[in-house]
Motif scaffolding. Structure first.
Motif, short mmCIF file in Angstrom:
data_model
loop_
_atom_site.label_atom_id
_atom_site.label_comp_id
_atom_site.label_asym_id
_atom_site.label_seq_id
_atom_site.Cartn_x
_atom_site.Cartn_y
_atom_site.Cartn_z
N ALA B 1 0.84 -1.19 0.00
CA ALA B 1 0.00 0.00 0.00
C ALA B 1 0.87 1.25 0.00
O ALA B 1 1.98 1.25 0.53
N GLN B 2 0.35 2.29 -0.61
CA GLN B 2 1.10 3.53 -0.65
C GLN B 2 1.16 4.12 0.75
O GLN B 2 0.23 4.01 1.54
N SER B 3 2.27 4.79 1.03
CA SER B 3 2.41 5.41 2.34
C SER B 3 3.35 6.60 2.26
O SER B 3 4.13 6.73 1.31
N VAL B 4 3.25 7.44 3.26
CA VAL B 4 4.13 8.59 3.40
C VAL B 4 4.68 8.56 4.82
O VAL B 4 3.89 8.47 5.78
N SER B 5 5.99 8.64 4.95
CA SER B 5 6.62 8.59 6.26
C SER B 5 7.28 9.91 6.60
O SER B 5 8.06 10.44 5.79
N GLN B 6 6.95 10.43 7.74
CA GLN B 6 7.64 11.59 8.27
C GLN B 6 8.34 11.11 9.54
O GLN B 6 7.70 10.77 10.53
N HIS B 7 9.63 11.10 9.51
CA HIS B 7 10.39 10.42 10.56
C HIS B 7 10.46 11.22 11.85
O HIS B 7 10.60 10.66 12.92
N ASN B 8 10.42 12.53 11.72
CA ASN B 8 10.51 13.38 12.90
C ASN B 8 9.11 13.74 13.35
O ASN B 8 8.37 14.38 12.61
N HIS B 9 8.73 13.32 14.54
CA HIS B 9 7.39 13.63 15.01
C HIS B 9 7.37 14.96 15.77
O HIS B 9 6.39 15.70 15.67
N HIS B 10 8.43 15.20 16.51
CA HIS B 10 8.55 16.45 17.25
C HIS B 10 9.96 16.99 17.05
O HIS B 10 10.93 16.25 17.21
N VAL B 11 10.02 18.27 16.73
CA VAL B 11 11.32 18.92 16.56
C VAL B 11 11.30 20.23 17.35
O VAL B 11 10.33 20.98 17.25
N ILE B 12 12.34 20.45 18.11
CA ILE B 12 12.47 21.70 18.85
C ILE B 12 13.77 22.36 18.42
O ILE B 12 14.84 21.74 18.46
N LEU B 13 13.66 23.60 18.00
CA LEU B 13 14.83 24.35 17.53
C LEU B 13 14.84 25.74 18.16
O LEU B 13 13.78 26.27 18.53
N SER B 14 16.00 26.32 18.22
CA SER B 14 16.12 27.71 18.61
C SER B 14 16.01 28.59 17.37
O SER B 14 16.31 28.13 16.26
N GLU B 15 15.58 29.80 17.56
CA GLU B 15 15.52 30.74 16.42
C GLU B 15 16.88 30.82 15.75
O GLU B 15 17.91 30.78 16.39
N ALA B 16 16.83 30.94 14.43
CA ALA B 16 18.00 31.05 13.56
C ALA B 16 18.65 29.71 13.24
O ALA B 16 19.55 29.64 12.40
N ALA B 17 18.19 28.64 13.89
CA ALA B 17 18.72 27.32 13.54
C ALA B 17 18.19 26.91 12.17
O ALA B 17 17.16 27.39 11.71
N SER B 18 18.90 25.98 11.55
CA SER B 18 18.44 25.47 10.26
C SER B 18 17.50 24.29 10.49
O SER B 18 17.60 23.56 11.48
N LEU B 19 16.60 24.13 9.54
CA LEU B 19 15.56 23.10 9.66
C LEU B 19 15.61 22.16 8.48
O LEU B 19 15.76 22.60 7.32
N GLU B 20 15.47 20.88 8.75
CA GLU B 20 15.21 19.92 7.69
C GLU B 20 14.25 18.88 8.24
O GLU B 20 14.55 18.21 9.23
N LEU B 21 13.11 18.74 7.60
CA LEU B 21 12.11 17.74 7.98
C LEU B 21 12.05 16.69 6.88
O LEU B 21 11.90 17.01 5.70
N GLY B 22 12.14 15.44 7.29
CA GLY B 22 12.19 14.36 6.32
C GLY B 22 10.80 13.90 5.88
O GLY B 22 9.84 13.93 6.65
N CYS B 23 10.71 13.50 4.63
CA CYS B 23 9.49 12.92 4.07
C CYS B 23 9.89 11.89 3.04
O CYS B 23 10.61 12.21 2.08
N ASN B 24 9.44 10.66 3.22
CA ASN B 24 9.66 9.61 2.24
C ASN B 24 8.32 8.99 1.87
O ASN B 24 7.43 8.88 2.72
N TYR B 25 8.19 8.61 0.63
CA TYR B 25 6.93 8.02 0.18
C TYR B 25 7.20 6.70 -0.51
O TYR B 25 8.32 6.42 -0.96
N SER B 26 6.17 5.91 -0.58
CA SER B 26 6.28 4.64 -1.29
C SER B 26 5.24 4.65 -2.40
O SER B 26 4.04 4.54 -2.13
N TYR B 27 5.71 4.83 -3.60
CA TYR B 27 4.87 4.75 -4.80
C TYR B 27 5.82 4.67 -5.97
O TYR B 27 6.72 5.49 -6.10
N GLY B 28 5.61 3.70 -6.84
CA GLY B 28 6.59 3.45 -7.88
C GLY B 28 6.54 4.38 -9.08
O GLY B 28 7.49 4.44 -9.84
N GLY B 29 5.43 5.09 -9.25
CA GLY B 29 5.28 5.90 -10.44
C GLY B 29 5.48 7.38 -10.18
O GLY B 29 5.99 7.80 -9.15
N THR B 30 5.03 8.16 -11.14
CA THR B 30 5.11 9.62 -11.03
C THR B 30 4.19 10.10 -9.92
O THR B 30 3.11 9.55 -9.71
#
Lengths: 114, 114
Positions: B1-30
């Protein structure tokens, strides 16, 4: 112009009661979607309308759930004999047409079943 | 079945920090890919989207996301976060593209400390 509106914003009900949730899409939007968001979970697809027909009802969790739409306007999601596991935020979204990929979301209805 | 995974559930950062939130999906086509944001007390709104072309997509408020097809990923980034970026972020996939079928991730709650 007005966005997607939903009513009520909050609904508290007793187990076993029926509830009706309403969605007013953006005027002219032919596609309408209902989703459920349980605490800590993603959006769960419930049903999709194109005009007033529902080509995909596969996400409705049980036969206690039903939805209808009047033309290309208001939609109501009805939950009969509510259960505690029905507690969630119910989100409605609309888009200009099928295949138009940007969805516009309403503020949601928070349903609490005691 | 198709799915979307976001690995980080909670993120705490200080102002001016850099952010990267992960997203992976499972689907073979466009696919079409989205990031939605939900600020406290507000409804879901579109942050950015990818349909085709340049895999680096710029969105509102300084956010960007990069589509890496080989990794089935669509990570969200911002070089310097602000307190006002405190929100919940949802990754979504529209597959097959141009249909009504969307799959959402479970969301990442970002808290930015002033």
């Amino acid at each position: 112009g007005a966005g997607v509106s939903q009513s009520p914003s909050n609904k508290v009900t007793e187990k076993g009661k029926d509830v009706e949730l309403r969605c007013d899409p953006i005027s002219g939007h032919t596609a309408l979607y209902w989703y459920r968001q349980r605490l800590g979970q993603g959006l769960e697809f419930l049903i999709y309308f194109q005009g007033n027909s529902a080509p995909d009802k596969s996400g409705l969790p049980s036969d206690r759930f039903s939805a209808e739409r009047t033309g290309e306007s208001v939609s109501t999601l009805t939950i009969q004999r509510t259960q505690q596991e029905d507690s969630a935020v119910y989100l409605c979204a609309s888009s200009p047409r099928e295949g138009h990929v940007t969805q516009y979301f309403g503020p949601g209805t928070r349903l609490t079943v005691l | 079945a198709q799915s979307v995974s976001q690995h980080n559930h909670h993120v705490i950062l200080s102002e001016a920090a850099s952010l990267e939130l992960g997203c992976n999906y499972s689907y073979g086509g466009t696919v079409n890919l989205f990031w939605y944001v939900q600020y406290p007390g507000q409804h879901l709104q579109l942050l950015l989207k990818y349909f085709s072309g340049d895999p680096l997509v710029k969105g509102i408020k300084g956010f960007e996301a990069e589509f890496i097809k080989s990794k089935f990923s669509f990570n969200l980034r911002k070089p310097s976060v602000q307190w006002s970026d405190t929100a919940e972020y949802f990754c979504a996939v529209n597959a097959p593209p141009g249909t009504y079928k969307y799959i959402f991730g479970t969301g990442t709650r970002l808290k930015v400390l002033a």
